[in-house]
Design an enzyme around this catalytic site. Structure first.
Site, PDB file in Angstrom:
ATOM      1  N   TRP A  55       0.835  -1.211   0.000  1.00  0.00           N
ATOM      2  CA  TRP A  55       0.000   0.000   0.000  1.00  0.00           C
ATOM      3  C   TRP A  55       0.867   1.256   0.000  1.00  0.00           C
ATOM      4  O   TRP A  55       0.410   2.323  -0.264  1.00  0.00           O
ATOM      5  CB  TRP A  55      -0.963  -0.001   1.206  1.00  0.00           C
ATOM      6  CG  TRP A  55      -2.190  -0.865   1.004  1.00  0.00           C
ATOM      7  CD1 TRP A  55      -2.347  -1.853   0.099  1.00  0.00           C
ATOM      8  CD2 TRP A  55      -3.426  -0.792   1.709  1.00  0.00           C
ATOM      9  NE1 TRP A  55      -3.592  -2.418   0.199  1.00  0.00           N
ATOM     10  CE2 TRP A  55      -4.282  -1.780   1.188  1.00  0.00           C
ATOM     11  CE3 TRP A  55      -3.909  -0.006   2.754  1.00  0.00           C
ATOM     12  CZ2 TRP A  55      -5.576  -2.001   1.658  1.00  0.00           C
ATOM     13  CZ3 TRP A  55      -5.208  -0.225   3.217  1.00  0.00           C
ATOM     14  CH2 TRP A  55      -6.031  -1.203   2.672  1.00  0.00           C
ATOM     15  N   ASP A  94       4.221  -0.737  11.250  1.00  0.00           N
ATOM     16  CA  ASP A  94       3.863  -2.164  11.362  1.00  0.00           C
ATOM     17  C   ASP A  94       4.635  -2.779  12.519  1.00  0.00           C
ATOM     18  O   ASP A  94       5.704  -2.312  12.903  1.00  0.00           O
ATOM     19  CB  ASP A  94       4.177  -2.924  10.066  1.00  0.00           C
ATOM     20  CG  ASP A  94       3.373  -4.224   9.953  1.00  0.00           C
ATOM     21  OD1 ASP A  94       2.373  -4.240   9.206  1.00  0.00           O
ATOM     22  OD2 ASP A  94       3.732  -5.211  10.631  1.00  0.00           O
ATOM     23  N   ASP A 145      -4.732  -1.694   7.122  1.00  0.00           N
ATOM     24  CA  ASP A 145      -5.021  -3.015   6.546  1.00  0.00           C
ATOM     25  C   ASP A 145      -4.646  -4.094   7.562  1.00  0.00           C
ATOM     26  O   ASP A 145      -4.357  -5.230   7.196  1.00  0.00           O
ATOM     27  CB  ASP A 145      -4.187  -3.161   5.248  1.00  0.00           C
ATOM     28  CG  ASP A 145      -4.585  -4.368   4.420  1.00  0.00           C
ATOM     29  OD1 ASP A 145      -5.720  -4.834   4.564  1.00  0.00           O
ATOM     30  OD2 ASP A 145      -3.747  -4.831   3.625  1.00  0.00           O
ATOM     31  N   LYS A 185      -9.569  -2.174   7.358  1.00  0.00           N
ATOM     32  CA  LYS A 185     -10.048  -3.544   7.110  1.00  0.00           C
ATOM     33  C   LYS A 185     -10.935  -3.970   8.276  1.00  0.00           C
ATOM     34  O   LYS A 185     -10.597  -3.725   9.443  1.00  0.00           O
ATOM     35  CB  LYS A 185      -8.849  -4.487   7.011  1.00  0.00           C
ATOM     36  CG  LYS A 185      -9.293  -5.855   6.529  1.00  0.00           C
ATOM     37  CD  LYS A 185      -8.381  -7.013   6.795  1.00  0.00           C
ATOM     38  CE  LYS A 185      -6.938  -6.994   6.493  1.00  0.00           C
ATOM     39  NZ  LYS A 185      -6.587  -7.559   5.200  1.00  0.00           N
TER      40      LYS A 185
HETATM   41  N1  SAM Z   1      -1.344  -3.421   3.519  1.00  0.00           N
HETATM   42  C1  SAM Z   1      -0.198  -4.316   3.575  1.00  0.00           C
HETATM   43  C2  SAM Z   1       0.416  -4.367   2.211  1.00  0.00           C
HETATM   44  O1  SAM Z   1      -0.222  -3.906   1.281  1.00  0.00           O
HETATM   45  O2  SAM Z   1       1.529  -4.854   2.082  1.00  0.00           O
HETATM   46  C3  SAM Z   1      -0.572  -5.701   4.070  1.00  0.00           C
HETATM   47  C4  SAM Z   1      -0.925  -5.729   5.526  1.00  0.00           C
HETATM   48  S1  SAM Z   1      -1.025  -7.341   6.160  1.00  0.00           S
HETATM   49  C5  SAM Z   1      -2.531  -7.914   5.505  1.00  0.00           C
HETATM   50  C6  SAM Z   1      -1.431  -7.109   7.837  1.00  0.00           C
HETATM   51  C7  SAM Z   1      -0.320  -6.501   8.660  1.00  0.00           C
HETATM   52  O3  SAM Z   1      -0.867  -6.136   9.928  1.00  0.00           O
HETATM   53  C8  SAM Z   1       0.841  -7.439   8.982  1.00  0.00           C
HETATM   54  O4  SAM Z   1       2.015  -6.953   8.407  1.00  0.00           O
HETATM   55  C9  SAM Z   1       0.941  -7.403  10.516  1.00  0.00           C
HETATM   56  O5  SAM Z   1       2.271  -7.360  10.996  1.00  0.00           O
HETATM   57  C10 SAM Z   1       0.225  -6.102  10.822  1.00  0.00           C
HETATM   58  N2  SAM Z   1      -0.246  -6.009  12.198  1.00  0.00           N
HETATM   59  C11 SAM Z   1      -1.072  -6.879  12.848  1.00  0.00           C
HETATM   60  N3  SAM Z   1      -1.255  -6.466  14.116  1.00  0.00           N
HETATM   61  C12 SAM Z   1      -0.562  -5.306  14.260  1.00  0.00           C
HETATM   62  C13 SAM Z   1      -0.367  -4.410  15.352  1.00  0.00           C
HETATM   63  N4  SAM Z   1      -0.931  -4.634  16.528  1.00  0.00           N
HETATM   64  N5  SAM Z   1       0.415  -3.318  15.159  1.00  0.00           N
HETATM   65  C14 SAM Z   1       1.011  -3.097  13.960  1.00  0.00           C
HETATM   66  N6  SAM Z   1       0.860  -3.918  12.891  1.00  0.00           N
HETATM   67  C15 SAM Z   1       0.091  -5.007  13.041  1.00  0.00           C
END
Ligand code: SAM
Length: 335
Positions: A55, A94, A145, A185
């Site tokens: 993104w 992230d 996301d 999301k």
């Molecule tokens: N939008 C991203 C892309 O286009 O590459 C993909 C995102 S991926 C579906 C979901 C992300 O949420 C993961 O990289 C995960 O590490 C992150 N995530 C989950 N819980 C989180 C948190 N509490 N704080 C920060 N990031 C988090």
């Protein structure tokens, strides 16, 4: 499952590699944008839960590769009247480290650290950093996301996901300018109505959208929240107290989400929109693999493999334990 069979089964996974995206999620943002024009007038973006970074990928030499940077950075940079100050900024956060993307400021951190919004003094330094990166200006768009590692227990997954959204909303209340947009999301489930009402406290227009690249079989959708307008006199410290009221009999007057909220005049229909070219690729369908000259198919490697995936340690342990078993077997054969 091999790479080639995933390529066949998941057209967006294959297309992402072909077009240089780090993740297939890029198509979801593009399809949401096609419907909602989310980048109009946008210069500063916060990308929450951004890894691996599709993104917020930043275009350097190949302009058609990235989403946010292509949409934001290039038009500003290429415009003859723009100075460096006009360049849009993207801050990506992230839990996981992310391979660098030129033009994107990356912060590694947990967005839920700030969940107890009452204790604002404990608010993550990362958030303060975000505003610093924007020279004190607030963001025009916050995207989130974020997804937890799903367990398959829908209620549980939906609950954890809603915690991520609320953490995102907490950040929104600090970094988003009035009139700005928030895309998050969501997992559709029994508490979707409550979430809708909570978001409506801050955004007059909230639509739940399902991009074509998001599988029908997935409970995932995206809340597209427009025109950020916090309640008058709102103090971000009171966010959770305010959210708790929604869904209780003492909830916001104009949005009664209490038990009877689906009855009579209180009935609320959540706007739900499919987006993306409906005659385009279908994310739940298998497509034949394109063959090269010698009739074979060449599967591409991912554009950017995760640099420190959460499963790395598990793989190391598995390797170490199979090495250990082999050594034990060798010892018992030798003795
Ligand atoms: N939008 C991203 C892309 O286009 O590459 C993909 C995102 S991926 C579906 C979901 C992300 O949420 C993961 O990289 C995960 O590490 C992150 N995530 C989950 N819980 C989180 C948190 N509490 N704080 C920060 N990031 C988090």
């Amino acid at each position: 499952m091999g790479k080639a069979s995933r390529d066949k089964r998941d057209i967006y996974y294959r297309k992402a590699k072909e077009e240089g995206w780090r993740a297939r999620s890029a198509f979801k943002l593009l399809q949401i944008d096609e419907e909602f024009n989310i980048f109009e007038g946008v210069k500063r973006v916060v990308d929450l839960c951004a890894a691996p970074g599709s993104w917020s990928q930043f275009v350097t030499r190949v302009p058609h590769l990235q989403v946010l940077s292509r949409k934001l950075y290039l038009p500003a940079k290429l415009s003859p009247d723009s100075s460096d100050n006009d360049l849009p900024l993207i801050v990506a956060i992230d839990l996981q480290p992310m391979a660098p993307i030129e033009g994107v400021i990356q912060v590694q951190g947990d967005i839920t650290n700030a969940r107890t919004a009452e204790v604002i003094a404990d608010y993550s330094n990362d958030l303060l950093q975000v505003i610093r990166h924007f020279d004190g200006c607030k963001a025009d768009l916050v995207v989130c996301d974020g997804a937890p590692d799903v367990t398959g227990l829908h209620d549980m997954d939906e609950f954890v996901q809603s915690q991520l959204i609320l953490a995102g909303l907490t950040i929104v209340t600090h970094v988003l300018r009035e009139g700005g947009k928030f895309i998050a999301k969501i997992f559709r489930g029994k508490d979707t109505n409550l979430l809708y009402c909570q978001l409506k406290l801050f955004f007059p227009v909230v639509t739940f959208a399902k991009p074509k690249s998001s599988r029908n079989s997935s409970i995932e959708a995206f809340a597209v929240c427009e025109n950020y307008s916090p309640p008058e006199g709102f103090n971000p410290k009171d966010l959770y107290r305010l959210l708790e009221k929604v869904g209780s009999p003492f909830g916001a007057d104009d949005l009664d989400c209490s038990s009877g909220w689906l009855e009579g005049v209180n009935k609320v229909y959540i706007p739900f929109l499919a987006c993306g070219d409906l005659s385009g690729y279908h994310s739940d369908r298998s497509y034949p693999l394109p063959k090269v000259a010698d009739g074979t198919y060449q599967s591409l490697d991912p554009v950017q493999p995760p640099i420190a995936p959460p499963y790395k340690r598990a793989l190391e342990m598995k390797k170490a334990s199979s090495r250990g078993i082999k050594e034990l077997e060798k010892l018992s054969l030798d003795s």
